[in-house]
Motif scaffolding. Structure first.
Motif, PDB file in Angstrom:
ATOM      1  N   GLN A 225      19.920  14.240 -13.546  1.00 15.98           N
ATOM      2  CA  GLN A 225      19.862  13.611 -14.857  1.00 15.98           C
ATOM      3  C   GLN A 225      18.523  13.929 -15.518  1.00 15.98           C
ATOM      4  OE1 GLN A 225      22.342  11.568 -16.246  1.00 15.98           O
ATOM      5  NE2 GLN A 225      21.185  11.385 -18.158  1.00 15.98           N
ATOM      6  N   ILE A 226      18.559  14.404 -16.766  1.00 12.24           N
ATOM      7  CA  ILE A 226      17.345  14.659 -17.530  1.00 12.24           C
ATOM      8  C   ILE A 226      17.405  13.831 -18.813  1.00 12.24           C
ATOM      9  CG2 ILE A 226      15.928  16.378 -18.708  1.00 12.24           C
ATOM     10  CD1 ILE A 226      17.110  18.505 -16.897  1.00 12.24           C
ATOM     11  N   GLU A 227      16.416  12.971 -18.990  1.00 13.45           N
ATOM     12  CA  GLU A 227      16.287  12.173 -20.212  1.00 13.45           C
ATOM     13  C   GLU A 227      15.186  12.812 -21.059  1.00 13.45           C
ATOM     14  OE1 GLU A 227      18.289   9.642 -20.644  1.00 13.45           O
ATOM     15  OE2 GLU A 227      18.846   8.915 -18.643  1.00 13.45           O
ATOM     16  N   VAL A 228      15.516  13.183 -22.307  1.00 15.48           N
ATOM     17  CA  VAL A 228      14.555  13.856 -23.181  1.00 15.48           C
ATOM     18  C   VAL A 228      14.205  12.910 -24.324  1.00 15.48           C
ATOM     19  CG1 VAL A 228      14.062  15.925 -24.521  1.00 15.48           C
ATOM     20  CG2 VAL A 228      15.660  16.040 -22.591  1.00 15.48           C
ATOM     21  N   ILE A 229      12.939  12.499 -24.379  1.00 15.31           N
ATOM     22  CA  ILE A 229      12.503  11.492 -25.345  1.00 15.31           C
ATOM     23  C   ILE A 229      11.572  12.134 -26.353  1.00 15.31           C
ATOM     24  CG2 ILE A 229      11.227   9.335 -25.655  1.00 15.31           C
ATOM     25  CD1 ILE A 229      12.592  10.000 -22.237  1.00 15.31           C
ATOM     26  N   GLY A 230      11.939  12.080 -27.629  1.00 13.89           N
ATOM     27  CA  GLY A 230      11.112  12.651 -28.683  1.00 13.89           C
ATOM     28  C   GLY A 230      10.912  11.675 -29.825  1.00 13.89           C
ATOM     29  N   ARG A 231       9.707  11.656 -30.374  1.00 15.46           N
ATOM     30  CA  ARG A 231       9.362  10.706 -31.449  1.00 15.46           C
ATOM     31  C   ARG A 231      10.153  10.966 -32.735  1.00 15.46           C
ATOM     32  NH1 ARG A 231       4.843   7.680 -32.463  1.00 15.46           N
ATOM     33  NH2 ARG A 231       3.869   8.509 -30.576  1.00 15.46           N
ATOM     34  N   SER A 232      10.384  12.226 -33.058  1.00 13.53           N
ATOM     35  CA  SER A 232      10.982  12.580 -34.347  1.00 13.53           C
ATOM     36  C   SER A 232      12.506  12.468 -34.307  1.00 13.53           C
ATOM     37  CB  SER A 232      10.608  14.012 -34.722  1.00 13.53           C
ATOM     38  OG  SER A 232       9.215  14.173 -34.778  1.00 13.53           O
ATOM     39  N   PRO A 233      13.140  12.184 -35.452  1.00 11.62           N
ATOM     40  CA  PRO A 233      14.590  12.365 -35.541  1.00 11.62           C
ATOM     41  C   PRO A 233      14.937  13.828 -35.292  1.00 11.62           C
ATOM     42  CG  PRO A 233      13.741  11.122 -37.422  1.00 11.62           C
ATOM     43  CD  PRO A 233      12.551  11.664 -36.698  1.00 11.62           C
ATOM     44  N   ALA A 234      16.198  14.080 -34.986  1.00 12.02           N
ATOM     45  CA  ALA A 234      16.605  15.444 -34.616  1.00 12.02           C
ATOM     46  C   ALA A 234      16.283  16.457 -35.716  1.00 12.02           C
ATOM     47  CB  ALA A 234      18.098  15.462 -34.305  1.00 12.02           C
ATOM     48  N   ALA A 235      16.494  16.094 -36.969  1.00 15.56           N
ATOM     49  CA  ALA A 235      16.257  17.038 -38.061  1.00 15.56           C
ATOM     50  C   ALA A 235      14.808  17.484 -38.122  1.00 15.56           C
ATOM     51  CB  ALA A 235      16.668  16.416 -39.396  1.00 15.56           C
ATOM     52  N   GLN A 236      13.887  16.584 -37.765  1.00 13.04           N
ATOM     53  CA  GLN A 236      12.463  16.892 -37.846  1.00 13.04           C
ATOM     54  C   GLN A 236      11.840  17.219 -36.484  1.00 13.04           C
ATOM     55  OE1 GLN A 236      13.742  14.037 -39.660  1.00 13.04           O
ATOM     56  NE2 GLN A 236      13.913  15.500 -41.354  1.00 13.04           N
ATOM     57  N   ALA A 237      12.660  17.428 -35.472  1.00 13.50           N
ATOM     58  CA  ALA A 237      12.135  17.776 -34.150  1.00 13.50           C
ATOM     59  C   ALA A 237      11.326  19.068 -34.230  1.00 13.50           C
ATOM     60  CB  ALA A 237      13.279  17.929 -33.160  1.00 13.50           C
ATOM     61  N   LYS A 238      10.392  19.246 -33.306  1.00 18.94           N
ATOM     62  CA  LYS A 238       9.461  20.375 -33.360  1.00 18.94           C
ATOM     63  C   LYS A 238      10.031  21.658 -32.765  1.00 18.94           C
ATOM     64  CE  LYS A 238       6.395  17.653 -35.142  1.00 18.94           C
ATOM     65  NZ  LYS A 238       6.140  17.722 -36.597  1.00 18.94           N
ATOM     66  N   CYS A 239      11.214  21.616 -32.206  1.00 22.19           N
ATOM     67  CA  CYS A 239      11.770  22.809 -31.560  1.00 22.19           C
ATOM     68  C   CYS A 239      12.394  23.744 -32.585  1.00 22.19           C
ATOM     69  CB  CYS A 239      12.801  22.415 -30.506  1.00 22.19           C
ATOM     70  SG  CYS A 239      14.186  21.477 -31.163  1.00 22.19           S
ATOM     71  N   ASP A 240      12.406  25.030 -32.261  1.00 22.99           N
ATOM     72  CA  ASP A 240      13.029  26.031 -33.114  1.00 22.99           C
ATOM     73  C   ASP A 240      14.545  26.033 -32.905  1.00 22.99           C
ATOM     74  OD1 ASP A 240      10.522  26.787 -33.991  1.00 22.99           O
ATOM     75  OD2 ASP A 240      10.336  28.419 -32.529  1.00 22.99           O
ATOM     76  N   THR A 241      15.264  26.384 -33.948  1.00 27.45           N
ATOM     77  CA  THR A 241      16.722  26.430 -33.869  1.00 27.45           C
ATOM     78  C   THR A 241      17.199  27.393 -32.790  1.00 27.45           C
ATOM     79  OG1 THR A 241      16.919  25.869 -36.212  1.00 27.45           O
ATOM     80  CG2 THR A 241      18.814  26.905 -35.175  1.00 27.45           C
ATOM     81  N   VAL A 242      16.532  28.542 -32.684  1.00 29.45           N
ATOM     82  CA  VAL A 242      16.953  29.533 -31.698  1.00 29.45           C
ATOM     83  C   VAL A 242      16.844  28.977 -30.284  1.00 29.45           C
ATOM     84  CG1 VAL A 242      14.645  30.598 -31.502  1.00 29.45           C
ATOM     85  CG2 VAL A 242      16.695  31.949 -30.999  1.00 29.45           C
ATOM     86  N   MET A 243      15.886  28.079 -30.045  1.00 34.61           N
ATOM     87  CA  MET A 243      15.735  27.473 -28.720  1.00 34.61           C
ATOM     88  C   MET A 243      16.902  26.524 -28.431  1.00 34.61           C
ATOM     89  SD  MET A 243      12.858  28.627 -27.367  1.00 34.61           S
ATOM     90  CE  MET A 243      12.122  27.398 -26.277  1.00 34.61           C
ATOM     91  N   LEU A 244      17.317  25.762 -29.432  1.00 38.84           N
ATOM     92  CA  LEU A 244      18.470  24.878 -29.244  1.00 38.84           C
ATOM     93  C   LEU A 244      19.729  25.692 -28.963  1.00 38.84           C
ATOM     94  CD1 LEU A 244      18.082  22.104 -31.976  1.00 38.84           C
ATOM     95  CD2 LEU A 244      18.093  21.786 -29.502  1.00 38.84           C
ATOM     96  N   ARG A 245      19.907  26.779 -29.690  1.00 40.17           N
ATOM     97  CA  ARG A 245      21.099  27.601 -29.481  1.00 40.17           C
ATOM     98  C   ARG A 245      21.108  28.210 -28.082  1.00 40.17           C
ATOM     99  NH1 ARG A 245      23.782  27.720 -34.113  1.00 40.17           N
ATOM    100  NH2 ARG A 245      22.668  27.662 -36.107  1.00 40.17           N
ATOM    101  N   GLU A 246      19.922  28.468 -27.543  1.00 43.43           N
ATOM    102  CA  GLU A 246      19.853  29.027 -26.199  1.00 43.43           C
ATOM    103  C   GLU A 246      20.384  28.032 -25.163  1.00 43.43           C
ATOM    104  OE1 GLU A 246      16.607  31.534 -23.509  1.00 43.43           O
ATOM    105  OE2 GLU A 246      16.057  30.748 -25.475  1.00 43.43           O
ATOM    106  N   LEU A 247      20.220  26.742 -25.422  1.00 44.72           N
ATOM    107  CA  LEU A 247      20.730  25.735 -24.492  1.00 44.72           C
ATOM    108  C   LEU A 247      22.251  25.789 -24.400  1.00 44.72           C
ATOM    109  CD1 LEU A 247      18.518  22.606 -25.348  1.00 44.72           C
ATOM    110  CD2 LEU A 247      18.229  24.230 -23.467  1.00 44.72           C
TER     111      LEU A 247
END
Length: 417
Positions: free
Chosen positions: A187-209
């Motif tokens: 189980q991996i819990e990923v906690i981020g301060r920002s809403p998803a739209a303003q998350a700091k990750c690049d779109t290409v990184m999400l698509r890689e998942l």
């Protein structure tokens, strides 16, 4: 016109880009890159995720500096310990510090010193076979939390959730792969301060998942998606929606995304047991059961490094990277832990342009030799080439290289004739 003698401390991307730009300005200038490890390339070798060989391939460009551009490499030397900074400044007209930031930023909440908490920088170096991280690998356990929703956090999700056959072509070593297997993360819990739209990750990184065959993704209750204000934010939401709506595997690691949440307290007796989180905007807290926690919230100067930027201020102007007369800094050490390798290139060029202008405007006196006596344990570029050939020859058919995992092993190969 006379040319400056230049010392660059650090041979990662910032240092190499700095050398590249200054070499174009002064084809005959003596330029030396000093590196505390026996091997060059810093962040590109030990900070980029091992399953991103395309990003690591920038080192082929850097190799041309040493092989064609008459840039000198001096490895296995730490400035501040093996050679003092004053000695370096005495022998070189210009000294540029491109040390990077190797320390992980702490959470700054109650319980953040409990055993079972480790930084993303340390974990990435471990998986990249950094010689200073391989001796005491941590134990993650089945339930892991990752704090942060930037690209580093996405890297960690991907590395922890990949199946063995998905590492083909990487430089992940058999030892690191065995360590990943032994963790048995469920189980991996990923906690981020920002809403998803303003998350700091690049779109290409999400698509890689979305390519992971052994990971199931879900949104945590109360996760904030946010509203897209820019095209990049809408693209991020689209990529997240594709990730969540894809056909999830029947078995695999569960990854739960907590957007718009912040950690409040780490709880446990002798190690991490629970994490208390709350909505960023305020609201009811909840607790997550954990075996370990990984922070991916940024980097700072490592406590054990001998040179710290703030102790070197003289005639300083950080907007152009100047720390003192003839002493400069570039990369993360100048601007903080943000930006990709291409952004470090732009930063190096900005500082290099300031150095070039200072020399051309006679603001820096020239004439220092660009040479000094080196300790016997210093390594040159030919020594690195022996290490490089050895690592590639040991790689096998499924890997790009098999890194040497200790300084002693590196030195043994470096000294082979």
């Amino acid at each position: 016109m006379s040319v400056p003698s230049i010392a660059i401390v650090g041979s990662g991307p910032s240092g190499c880009y700095m050398a590249q730009t200054l070499r174009k300005a002064w084809p005959e200038a003596p330029i030396t890159l000093f590196e505390r490890l026996p091997v060059p390339y810093g962040l590109a070798r030990y900070g980029v995720a091992p399953d991103h060989p395309g990003t690591k391939a920038i080192t082929h460009q850097f190799a041309r500096l040493f092989e064609r551009e008459n840039i000198r490499f001096c490895g296995n030397l730490e400035i501040g310990r093996d050679i003092t900074l004053p000695a370096l400044r005495e022998h070189f007209d210009v000294v540029v510090l491109t040390l990077g930031l190797a320390g992980d930023t702490p959470l700054g909440i109650p319980g953040d010193t409990l055993p079972g908490i480790l930084g993303a920088g340390r974990l990435t170096r471990l998986l990249n076979d950094h010689p200073e991280e391989c001796e005491s690998p941590p134990i993650l356990g089945e339930r892991v939390a990752i704090i942060g929703n930037g690209n580093v956090a996405i890297d960690l999700i991907r590395l922890l959730a990949k199946r063995e056959d998905e590492f083909s072509g990487s430089d992940l070593s058999p030892q690191s792969l065995e360590w990943l297997r032994a963790q048995q993360v469920r189980q991996i819990e990923v906690i981020g301060r920002s809403p998803a739209a303003q998350a700091k990750c690049d779109t290409v990184m999400l698509r890689e998942l979305s390519k992971l065959s052994g990971a199931r993704f879900s949104l945590a209750p109360g996760a904030e998606l946010g509203i897209a204000q820019q095209p990049a934010e809408q693209a991020r939401l689209d990529a997240l929606r594709e990730l969540l709506e894809r056909e999830q595997p029947a078995e695999g690691i569960n990854v739960r995304l907590h957007f718009g949440k912040v950690p409040r307290q780490v709880l446990g007796q002798n190690s991490v047991e629970r994490l208390r989180i709350a909505p960023s905007s305020g609201g009811e807290e909840q607790e997550l059961m954990l075996d370990s926690l990984i922070t991916a919230i940024g980097f700072n100067e490592h406590a054990l490094q001998p040179l710290h930027r703030d102790s070197l201020y003289g005639d300083a102007d950080l907007s152009c990277g100047r720390l003192d007369h003839g002493l400069y800094c570039a990369g993360w050490l100048r601007r903080g832990p943000r930006g990709t390798i291409p952004e470090n290139r732009a930063d190096a060029r900005l500082v290099a342009d300031a150095i070039i202008a200072a020399v051309n405007n006679d603001q820096l006196p020239l004439g220092k030799p660009g040479e000094l006596a080196l300790p016997a344990h210093a390594l040159d570029y030919r020594a690195w080439q022996r290490i490089d050939r050895h690592e590639q020859q040991q790689a096998g058919s499924q890997r790009s290289r098999q890194k040497l995992r200790s300084r002693a092993a590196m030195l043994a190969v470096a000294h082979q004739q």
